[in-house]
Design an enzyme around this catalytic site. Structure first.
Site, short mmCIF file in Angstrom:
data_model
loop_
_atom_site.label_atom_id
_atom_site.label_comp_id
_atom_site.label_asym_id
_atom_site.label_seq_id
_atom_site.Cartn_x
_atom_site.Cartn_y
_atom_site.Cartn_z
N CYS A 2 -40.48 9.35 50.85
CA CYS A 2 -41.07 9.46 51.87
C CYS A 2 -41.06 9.54 53.50
CB CYS A 2 -40.31 7.82 52.08
SG CYS A 2 -40.10 7.33 50.18
N ARG A 27 -43.88 15.21 52.91
CA ARG A 27 -43.38 15.01 52.16
C ARG A 27 -43.61 13.54 50.46
NH1 ARG A 27 -39.41 14.52 55.12
NH2 ARG A 27 -38.26 12.46 54.25
N TRP A 75 -42.94 6.99 48.60
CA TRP A 75 -42.42 8.01 47.27
C TRP A 75 -41.70 7.26 46.39
CZ3 TRP A 75 -44.20 12.47 44.72
CH2 TRP A 75 -43.06 12.70 43.84
N ASN A 101 -36.17 5.24 53.51
CA ASN A 101 -36.11 5.99 52.97
C ASN A 101 -34.81 6.54 52.63
OD1 ASN A 101 -37.04 8.92 51.76
ND2 ASN A 101 -36.77 10.18 53.79
N GLY A 102 -34.90 6.09 51.56
CA GLY A 102 -33.47 6.53 50.34
C GLY A 102 -33.49 6.41 48.94
N GLU A 483 -36.57 32.33 33.52
CA GLU A 483 -37.39 31.85 34.54
C GLU A 483 -37.26 32.46 35.65
OE1 GLU A 483 -38.71 29.32 35.34
OE2 GLU A 483 -38.36 28.92 37.05
N LYS A 487 -40.73 32.79 37.61
CA LYS A 487 -41.06 32.80 39.28
C LYS A 487 -41.50 34.51 39.89
CE LYS A 487 -40.26 29.21 39.83
NZ LYS A 487 -40.90 28.78 38.94
N GLU A 490 -45.00 35.03 38.78
CA GLU A 490 -46.01 33.90 39.02
C GLU A 490 -46.26 34.05 40.63
OE1 GLU A 490 -45.52 29.48 38.50
OE2 GLU A 490 -43.80 30.05 39.30
N HIS A 506 -34.24 45.61 19.85
CA HIS A 506 -35.61 45.75 18.73
C HIS A 506 -36.64 45.44 19.47
CE1 HIS A 506 -32.40 43.79 16.07
NE2 HIS A 506 -32.55 43.11 17.21
N LYS A 602 -50.31 22.97 41.26
CA LYS A 602 -48.97 23.04 40.68
C LYS A 602 -49.27 21.83 39.53
CE LYS A 602 -44.72 21.45 42.02
NZ LYS A 602 -44.11 22.71 41.54
C1 AGP Z 1 -43.02 26.38 37.11
O1 AGP Z 1 -42.97 27.59 38.71
C2 AGP Z 1 -44.27 26.51 37.39
N1 AGP Z 1 -45.30 26.19 38.62
C3 AGP Z 1 -45.16 25.83 35.65
O2 AGP Z 1 -44.89 26.49 35.44
C4 AGP Z 1 -44.91 24.37 35.58
O3 AGP Z 1 -43.48 24.61 35.65
C5 AGP Z 1 -45.68 23.91 34.36
O4 AGP Z 1 -46.79 23.48 34.16
C6 AGP Z 1 -45.05 22.92 34.06
O5 AGP Z 1 -45.03 21.94 34.75
P1 AGP Z 1 -44.81 20.28 34.65
O6 AGP Z 1 -42.67 20.35 34.48
O7 AGP Z 1 -45.42 19.48 36.27
O8 AGP Z 1 -44.86 19.99 33.26
#
Ligand code: AGP
Length: 607
Positions: A2, A27, A75, A101-102, A483, A487, A490, A506, A602
């Protein structure tokens, strides 16, 4: 997180508060509100959604006479993001108004105690409980500082609060514990806020409150006290030389870096109210009425899918639950064999990912129960699930998901402990070790993160010419390898593949050469000998190797990256930020747009 702001001064408070809240929008929030004193009591104006909705409401009112007031962007943590739950909140008598906030962990018992004494509540929030508790203290002590001290000494959890008493309309009281709060000292005006940007255009003179401190401000005065016993505290006044943009990232260059460094707090917040250290047990009230599933299907995308894959190992081993992990975009189009005995766990930071949402809708049609594991309160996945476990990671601004995954792993570990305990399949020594290790993790990470960043920066520069990477891991480190690869690709746009180390022979081993480096996850665990021999195969083909490993490992690789390796699965919480920081430092070094990588959103709310 928040955003809170309080103002006492010579200007109309409400427009200044709204501008301050706009500078705290980064935030993340889903409702907002302001309050100020009128002759006959507090005027409280709130709205769900964005600040524009609040401004629309204010447009029809005359709100310029007050030169003191408080404002809040919420939030949601307790209660959906509605106007009713938005802050500010007044106590039942209307004498006090608060913004917060908390997370107040013991709000339920405090609420029951006051309800039994006849206090009525209008919202689902922990904040309304807090303001009524302070009002109760005021009844008994007739003094705001004593009332605050009395009430806050009864509260467990985290808070940054600002509040006004209708009998002192030109003063604001504030206090903090585990949530940020700063004072801004102007000329004939003073501020309290969650963060510096809220008042930076008006003053650069700042006093940082510490946990367990409270303050009182008026237009011309400020004072700080210990919450514990109201002892006055001398504070240093700092001068800020940041600009607003930099201040919104807390001084970090990017939101992604800030969010990586927030992971210790994220673990604490995700554990809040769920880990009973004394009894060495986990409480997940969200699912206490659910049976342990006969079969669990985890459905997710991207980073959340990798978190689900990681959770599978623990849920099978500790809770003896048969688990399958499905990529949502595939799951939704398969001819699924699902029925009412199945439980689907939908993991989604945003709670709005189209494929994941489609997946749970199809599963529900077939009678399966749905558990949501989300970060955004009141999101679509959360609302459409039969039960939801919130990860409490706070808003994640950077497109690349980092702290959200940390919170997902934390929640999945809690789930495996919870069901394992419930089934009686969990060895008590293992359980006690995991609970103790979890509680020590935030401190370990706080100490280790700066060194991880330094090493990541050095390795990123050394390998910045690479055009492709192979990430290898076994067991829990296989999802982490995937993962790490995600990272890197992307945000730095370098191709990378995450692979089960045992799968390398393989096919992928054909790729190995001096220009195709391998990033291996090789803690000294029961799979270490296998990983070690995989790395020898890489070296036999002159492949270069970075290996995340423990201090004791004898690994003759080009770049051993030795880090603390607490007992598995806690080691993953050290490996994860190392992988994130390597990708971050590489992308930053290559001059990429770290927080907004090309082509990415996002939240992928379309197919
Ligand atoms: C992760 O770095 C990406 N931005 C993307 O893979 C993300 O994790 C994926 O779109 C899932 O999003 P969500 O967790 O909001 O469902």
């Amino acid at each position: 997180m928040c955003g809170i702001i309080g103002y006492c001064g010579h200007r109309p408070a409400v427009p200044l508060i709204i501008e301050g809240l706009k500078r705290l929008e980064y935030r993340g929030y889903d409702s907002a509100g302001v309050a100020f004193a009128r002759k006959d009591g507090f005027e409280v104006i709130r709205s769900a959604g964005k600040l524009g909705n609040l401004e629309e409401k204010l447009g029809g009112l005359y709100v310029y006479e007050a030169s003191a007031g408080v404002g809040h962007t919420r939030w949601a943590t307790h209660g959906a993001p509605t106007e009713q739950n938005a802050h500010p909140h007044t106590d039942a008598t209307g004498r006090l108004v608060i913004i917060h906030n908390g997370i107040i962990e013991n709000y339920a018992e405090l609420k029951a105690e006051m309800a039994a004494q006849g206090v009525t509540f209008r919202s689902e929030t922990d904040t309304e409980v807090l303001v009524n508790l302070i009002a109760k203290g005021l009844d008994e002590t007739k003094d705001m500082l004593q009332a605050l001290s009395w009430a806050l000494n009864r509260v467990e959890g985290a808070y940054a609060i600002a509040l006004q008493n209708i009998d002192e309309p030109d003063a604001i009281y504030a206090a903090r514990k585990s949530s940020p709060l700063v004072m801004g000292l102007g000329v004939g005006e003073n501020f309290v806020a969650s963060d510096i940007p809220a008042f930076l255009p008006y003053t650069r003179k700042v006093v940082f409150l510490e946990d367990g401190e409270m303050c009182k401000i008026t237009a011309s005065s400020w004072s700080v006290f210990q919450v514990r016993d109201i002892t006055p505290v001398d504070k240093e006044v700092h001068t800020i030389d940041w600009d607003v943009q930099a201040a919104q990232k807390g001084g970090y260059k990017h939101f992604m870096l800030k969010e990586i460094f927030e992971q210790p707090k994220v673990i604490r917040d995700c554990l809040a109210g769920r880990l009973d250290l004394s009894a060495s047990r986990v409480c997940l009230p969200e699912i206490e009425n659910m049976e342990i599933p006969e079969r669990l299907i985890i459905v997710a995308c991207g980073t959340s899918y990798h978190a689900g894959l990681w959770g599978m190992y623990l849920l099978e081993s500790w809770a003896k639950v048969p688990v399958s992990v499905e990529i949502a975009s595939e799951f939704r189009y398969r001819d699924l064999i699902l029925d009412e005995k199945d439980v689907v766990l939908a993991i989604s930071q945003s709670g709005e990912t189209a494929d994941t949402l489609a997946g749970i809708r199809i599963a529900k049609e077939r009678g399966a129960k749905i558990i949501g594991l989300c970060n955004v309160v009141g999101s679509s996945v959360a609302r459409e699930s039969d039960a939801v476990i919130y990860t409490q990671a706070g808003p994640e601004i950077s497109v690349a998901s980092t702290k959200a995954m940390c919170s997902q792993l934390t929640a999945l570990l809690l789930l495996a402990l919870y069901w394992g305990e419930k089934r009686g399949s969990l060895d008590s020594k293992l359980r006690d070790g995991a609970v103790r290790g979890l509680s020590e993790l935030p401190g370990l990470l706080e100490a280790e993160l700066p060194a991880l960043r330094g090493k990541a920066s050095q390795l990123a520069r050394k390998y910045s010419e690479a055009r492709s990477f192979l990430y290898l891991g076994r067991g829990l480190n296989y999802p982490l390898a995937m993962e790490g690869a995600l990272k890197l690709k992307e945000i730095s746009y370098i191709h990378a593949e995450g692979y089960a180390a045992g799968e390398m022979k393989h096919g992928p081993i054909a790729l190995i050469d001096p220009n195709f480096p391998t990033f291996a996850l090789a803690p000294v665990d029961d799979l270490y000998p296998k990983v070690k021999s995989n790395l020898e195969e890489v070296q036999a083909r002159a492949g270069k190797i970075i290996a995340l490993t423990g201090p004791e490992a004898e690994l003759a690789v080009d770049d051993p990256w030795r880090v603390p390796t607490p007992q598995s699965p806690l080691c993953s919480f050290v490996f994860l930020p190392a992988l994130q920081l390597f990708a971050y430092e590489m992308a930053d070094y290559l001059g990429k747009d770290v927080d907004q990588p090309r082509n990415l959103a996002k939240s992928v709310t379309v197919e």
